[in-house]
Design an enzyme around this catalytic site. Sequence first.
Site, PDB file in Angstrom:
ATOM      1  N   HIS A 170       0.835  -1.198   0.000  1.00 18.00           N
ATOM      2  CA  HIS A 170       0.000   0.000   0.000  1.00 18.00           C
ATOM      3  C   HIS A 170       0.872   1.251   0.000  1.00 18.00           C
ATOM      4  O   HIS A 170       2.014   1.236   0.442  1.00 18.00           O
ATOM      5  CB  HIS A 170      -0.960   0.025   1.202  1.00 18.00           C
ATOM      6  CG  HIS A 170      -0.301  -0.111   2.528  1.00 18.00           C
ATOM      7  ND1 HIS A 170       0.229  -1.301   2.992  1.00 18.00           N
ATOM      8  CD2 HIS A 170      -0.077   0.805   3.516  1.00 18.00           C
ATOM      9  CE1 HIS A 170       0.722  -1.128   4.195  1.00 18.00           C
ATOM     10  NE2 HIS A 170       0.581   0.142   4.538  1.00 18.00           N
ATOM     11  N   HIS A 172       1.003   5.358   1.085  1.00 17.48           N
ATOM     12  CA  HIS A 172       0.423   6.414   1.919  1.00 17.48           C
ATOM     13  C   HIS A 172       0.425   7.737   1.170  1.00 17.48           C
ATOM     14  O   HIS A 172       1.438   8.113   0.577  1.00 17.48           O
ATOM     15  CB  HIS A 172       1.236   6.596   3.202  1.00 17.48           C
ATOM     16  CG  HIS A 172       1.226   5.425   4.119  1.00 17.48           C
ATOM     17  ND1 HIS A 172       0.457   5.370   5.264  1.00 17.48           N
ATOM     18  CD2 HIS A 172       1.904   4.254   4.078  1.00 17.48           C
ATOM     19  CE1 HIS A 172       0.670   4.227   5.883  1.00 17.48           C
ATOM     20  NE2 HIS A 172       1.545   3.524   5.182  1.00 17.48           N
TER      21      HIS A 172
END
Length: 228
Positions: A170, A172
């Site tokens: 992922h 940010h």
Amino acid sequence: MVYTYGDSQFDCKNFCFNRSMEARRLAILCSHLCPVNLGSSPAPLLNLSSSSCASGSKSEHLIYDSQKGSLQDDCVFCKIIRGEAPAFKLYDDDSCLCILDTKPLSNGHALIIPKSHYSSLEATPPSVIAAMCSKVPIISNAIMKSTGSDSFNLLVNNGVAAGQVIFHTHIHIIPRKARDCLWASESLERRTLKFDEEASRLAKSIQEILHCTKENDSKVQESNLTEN
């Protein structure tokens, strides 16, 4: 408000483990912060460490990688993708999902998540990484407008030492404002790179590894073309 995931029962041991992992995640991220008041905390929609994805075991990473992107039953991000866990969804398409981070470092802190499960950045196919990164301009622009920010940090915690505790790739997006003092490291004086033998050896070592990687990739591509 309390959310119940499936028919799972409360387990004191797992609860303590999850609290410990959550504390570790916050400690690593907050180690970069100055003590500032970021405002009221958001509603706890989701415990991002309530999954065995929050594990530092390299063998477990390899197990996940062997699934070739298939969603995992015990990964909290996979549960969100399947609609089995709550989250504030900001963006959704065939390849990626963007949600608000439930432990934000700033107002509007969001995560871009691929809809296939890969444990780390190096385990993620370039095409998937490209799809994730291609969403950054439009999503970050919307976040900045909504939060009144004029800047943002793009961050990937890849690996245990870098602070990764959710082993589903992922990215940010962290909105920034002038003088918000979010990263303490921004006030540190950076050392100038010395053009000496040590730096030369480092550059040469990286170049050699990249060259070997490029050659291996070329051989794999040639092999695939031959087989087809």
